[in-house]
Write a protein that holds these residues in place. Sequence first.
Motif, PDB file in Angstrom:
ATOM      1  N   SER A   1       0.810  -1.219   0.000  1.00 36.57           N
ATOM      2  CA  SER A   1       0.000   0.000   0.000  1.00 36.57           C
ATOM      3  C   SER A   1       0.842   1.268   0.000  1.00 36.57           C
ATOM      4  CB  SER A   1      -0.971   0.000   1.188  1.00 36.57           C
ATOM      5  OG  SER A   1      -0.273  -0.153   2.408  1.00 36.57           O
TER       6      SER A   1
ATOM      7  N   PHE B   1       0.338   4.175  -2.713  1.00 36.67           N
ATOM      8  CA  PHE B   1       0.119   5.594  -2.393  1.00 36.67           C
ATOM      9  C   PHE B   1       1.118   6.463  -3.137  1.00 36.67           C
ATOM     10  CE2 PHE B   1      -2.890   4.426   0.721  1.00 36.67           C
ATOM     11  CZ  PHE B   1      -3.517   5.572   1.181  1.00 36.67           C
TER      12      PHE B   1
ATOM     13  N   LEU C   1      -6.734   8.902   0.041  1.00 40.27           N
ATOM     14  CA  LEU C   1      -5.675   9.702   0.649  1.00 40.27           C
ATOM     15  C   LEU C   1      -5.891   9.933   2.142  1.00 40.27           C
ATOM     16  CD1 LEU C   1      -5.114  12.316  -2.190  1.00 40.27           C
ATOM     17  CD2 LEU C   1      -3.658  10.379  -1.590  1.00 40.27           C
TER      18      LEU C   1
ATOM     19  N   HIS D   1       1.721   4.692   4.279  1.00 43.53           N
ATOM     20  CA  HIS D   1       0.912   5.474   3.340  1.00 43.53           C
ATOM     21  C   HIS D   1       1.460   6.892   3.212  1.00 43.53           C
ATOM     22  CE1 HIS D   1      -2.814   2.748   4.297  1.00 43.53           C
ATOM     23  NE2 HIS D   1      -1.804   2.096   3.747  1.00 43.53           N
TER      24      HIS D   1
ATOM     25  N   ALA E   1       3.305   8.394  -0.063  1.00 38.36           N
ATOM     26  CA  ALA E   1       2.787   9.595  -0.749  1.00 38.36           C
ATOM     27  C   ALA E   1       3.865  10.656  -0.886  1.00 38.36           C
ATOM     28  CB  ALA E   1       1.581  10.149   0.019  1.00 38.36           C
TER      29      ALA E   1
END
Length: 206
Positions: free
Chosen positions: A126, A130, A163, A179, A183
């Motif tokens: 994940s 992201f 998000l 995450h 990002a």
Amino acid sequence: MTYPPTVSSAGSRLRDKPLWIRSGIVMAIIVAGLFVIEAIDQATNFQLDDNGIEPRQLDGLDGIVWAPLLHADWAHLIGNVTVGAVLGYMLLLTRRFVVVTAIVWIVSGAGIWLFSPPYTVTVGASGVIFGWLTFLLVRGIFNREIWQCLLGVALLLIYGSVLWGVLPTVGGTVSWQGHLFGAIGGVVAAWWLATRDRKKAATPTY
């Protein structure tokens, strides 16, 4: 006499295909590989998951390499693949897949290792996903490309709710650290690639 196809000849045939077909084939291979790894993990009573990231443990540092390939169970894998296959395919179409994935893989894993709670083991793709998402969201801003910006807006409308996973949570089984830093890695990748491309374009040729 005929001979079986070699790896190089198979690779040559793949390169001869249109980009959208090549991207689909590569993404399908990646997804299939993740399912094979999870099947092995299940068959060995989840022993592979021990290779995840253990925060601030030197012997858990190599988990940065392995964690995105491992998943807690089938539901975890399917949840990641559902979104990841679409974003990964789109990233492959940009021809930036390897560089972006390497950056978000390292940044996400390092963030988990540094900031996740002690005595935990983190697995899952994940964080990388992201990173793929944020790269596709913001690359148009750094590249100053209107069509890339419009694509980013469309992705924000479709996947924007995802998000929320970057926000800190107490307890639970979701690694918000992965995450968040994934990002961040996506933004870093978009900025670095855009800066590199502008420098290349500004370099005179003789």
